[in-house]
Motif scaffolding. Structure first.
Motif, PDB file in Angstrom:
ATOM      1  N   ASP A  28       0.841  -1.193   0.000  1.00 55.79           N
ATOM      2  CA  ASP A  28       0.000   0.000   0.000  1.00 55.79           C
ATOM      3  C   ASP A  28       0.880   1.248   0.000  1.00 55.79           C
ATOM      4  O   ASP A  28       1.505   1.586   1.008  1.00 55.79           O
ATOM      5  N   SER A  30       0.067   4.261   0.020  1.00 53.54           N
ATOM      6  CA  SER A  30      -0.453   5.379   0.803  1.00 53.54           C
ATOM      7  C   SER A  30      -0.006   5.328   2.256  1.00 53.54           C
ATOM      8  O   SER A  30      -0.056   6.338   2.951  1.00 53.54           O
ATOM      9  N   SER A  31       0.417   4.168   2.715  1.00 55.87           N
ATOM     10  CA  SER A  31       0.808   4.061   4.114  1.00 55.87           C
ATOM     11  C   SER A  31       2.262   3.657   4.305  1.00 55.87           C
ATOM     12  O   SER A  31       2.793   3.763   5.413  1.00 55.87           O
ATOM     13  N   GLY A  54       2.882   8.069   3.075  1.00 59.36           N
ATOM     14  CA  GLY A  54       1.819   8.646   2.277  1.00 59.36           C
ATOM     15  C   GLY A  54       1.957  10.123   1.984  1.00 59.36           C
ATOM     16  O   GLY A  54       0.971  10.786   1.641  1.00 59.36           O
ATOM     17  N   ASN A  74      -2.961   7.416  -4.802  1.00 59.32           N
ATOM     18  CA  ASN A  74      -3.385   6.327  -3.925  1.00 59.32           C
ATOM     19  C   ASN A  74      -4.447   5.449  -4.585  1.00 59.32           C
ATOM     20  O   ASN A  74      -4.474   4.235  -4.373  1.00 59.32           O
ATOM     21  N   ASN A  77      -2.652   3.174  -6.619  1.00 55.48           N
ATOM     22  CA  ASN A  77      -1.544   2.536  -5.909  1.00 55.48           C
ATOM     23  C   ASN A  77      -0.244   2.669  -6.702  1.00 55.48           C
ATOM     24  O   ASN A  77       0.512   1.696  -6.898  1.00 55.48           O
TER      25      ASN A  77
END
Length: 119
Positions: A28, A30-31, A54, A74, A77
């Motif tokens: 991921d 975004s994190s 992120g 995001n 991805n």
């Protein structure tokens, strides 16, 4: 299984622009912590830009500040590297890198994409 797939490399004249993309799966963006590394013909692989947690923190190598911009989408991805005012010394293989932010070292690398800047 984490996969990072770069695209967007190519050959451009000095002063030109390119946008690199890194599509991530199994990770991921975004994190996590994401970055771009560059390896020239006579230089070791080194960090060019990084976007952490992120987008809470963004860092650039001094040699690219003001010319390169790292960003995330995001929804897709995907991470990008917009490269403007390219110079011959920007030539190299660009790698997408990812890690959990709790780790100090990059955990995953893409296969790389070649960028060639001609004078």
């Amino acid at each position: 299984q984490v996969q990072l797939v770069e695209s967007g490399g190519g050959s451009v004249p000095a002063g030109g622009s390119l946008r690199l993309s890194c599509a991530a799966s199994g990770f991921d963006v975004s994190s996590g912590c994401m970055g771009w590394l560059r390896q020239g013909q006579e230089t070791e692989r080194a960090g060019v830009a990084a976007i952490l947690a992120g987008g809470h923190s963004i860092n650039y190598a001094d040699s690219v500040k003001g010319r390169f911009t790292i960003s995330l989408d995001n929804a897709k991805n995907t991470m990008y590297l917009q490269m403007n005012s390219l110079k011959s010394e920007d030539t190299g293989v660009y790698y997408c890198a990812a890690r959990q932010c709790s780790h100090l070292n990059w955990m995953y690398l893409g296969q790389g994409t070649q960028v060639t800047v001609s004078t």
